[in-house]
Design a protein around this motif. Structure first.
Motif: not given
Length: 267
Positions: A133-141
């Motif tokens: 788990i990470a708050m950054g990275g790629i967000y798929v929307v």
């Protein structure tokens, strides 16, 4: 943006997974975690407090010590919503199995919370890799062309700016035969417009397949996404399926958290 993560638990093993997830998230935001449980009667508070302390003690690898709070109320949703108000805002993180085919059944407590609170809710499904788990990275929307589905985009943008994420809008088209690159891409135009308005890059991609859920899961795995952001009452493609049913599929299948949001006018 938020400094306290609120985690409702009911004593089940699956509910405690959200505590570990919230602790990982708190590390990234220098925040605190509060674990809460809800009882019907005030006389049950001491037993419930001990249950919370015992449960936390059994968790491995926590780098912080969560606070605990027992709430007395008839319903979990009302109790948690009041606690959020008391804290002047907190991010709720909770576990759900994601069973069923609609928003009404993908988790009754999750659904009740979305109806009573304002703002997004982070849902930890049974396949989530708690160590990644990470708050950054790629967000798929995922979006579907409806105004409702696009209401999650500002939330994903705000998280991206705060935590260094990279939003990627995805839209599913209802065919496995059509090459997505040959289709006019409204999602690409939307991403370009919002990138200019926010001065923060938003990417876009069309997905194809027989159903939206599996197509989104494949995209998340291929991209190595850290989170999925979506509303729960949009419409999905030509089949006019509610996004709530897609959210249930994703929560059940994904190895990353799903940030869900119900716009206030749909509550």
């Amino acid at each position: 943006m938020f400094q306290r993560l609120l985690v409702p638990v009911d004593g089940s093993e699956s509910s405690w997974r959200a505590v570990t997830a919230a602790a990982r998230m708190a590390e990234d935001v220098a925040g605190e975690v509060e674990v809460v449980t809800v009882v019907d009667r005030v006389g049950e508070v001491p037993y419930a407090e001990q249950m919370l302390h015992d449960g936390i003690a059994k968790l491995d690898g926590l780098t912080l010590t969560p606070d605990v709070k027992v709430l007395a109320s008839d319903t979990v949703a009302q109790a948690v919503s009041r606690r959020i108000d008391d804290l002047n805002g907190a991010m709720v993180v909770m576990s759900a199995h994601g069973h069923g085919r609609s928003a009404a059944v993908f988790g009754s407590v999750v659904d009740d919370l979305l109806r009573t609170m304002f703002g997004p809710l982070v849902v930890i499904g049974p396949q989530v890799d708690l160590h990644a788990i990470a708050m950054g990275g790629i967000y798929v929307v995922p979006i579907d062309g409806s105004d409702v589905s696009e209401m999650i985009i500002p939330i994903a943008q705000a998280w991206a700016i705060e935590f260094g994420g990279r939003p990627r809008l995805v839209e599913w088209i209802e065919t496995s035969a059509t090459d997505p690159t040959s289709e006019p891409s409204a999602v690409a135009g939307l991403a370009a417009t919002m990138s200019r308005e926010s001065n923060h890059v938003i990417e876009a991609e069309l997905l194809s397949g027989d159903a939206p859920g599996p197509a989104i899961v494949k995209a998340v795995e291929r991209l190595g996404a850290s989170m999925v952001f979506m509303t729960t009452h949009g419409r999905t493609g030509l089949r006019r399926l509610r996004l709530g049913s897609v959210a249930a599929d994703l929560i059940r299948s994904l190895n990353c958290p799903v940030v869900v949001y119900r716009p206030p006018h749909l509550v």
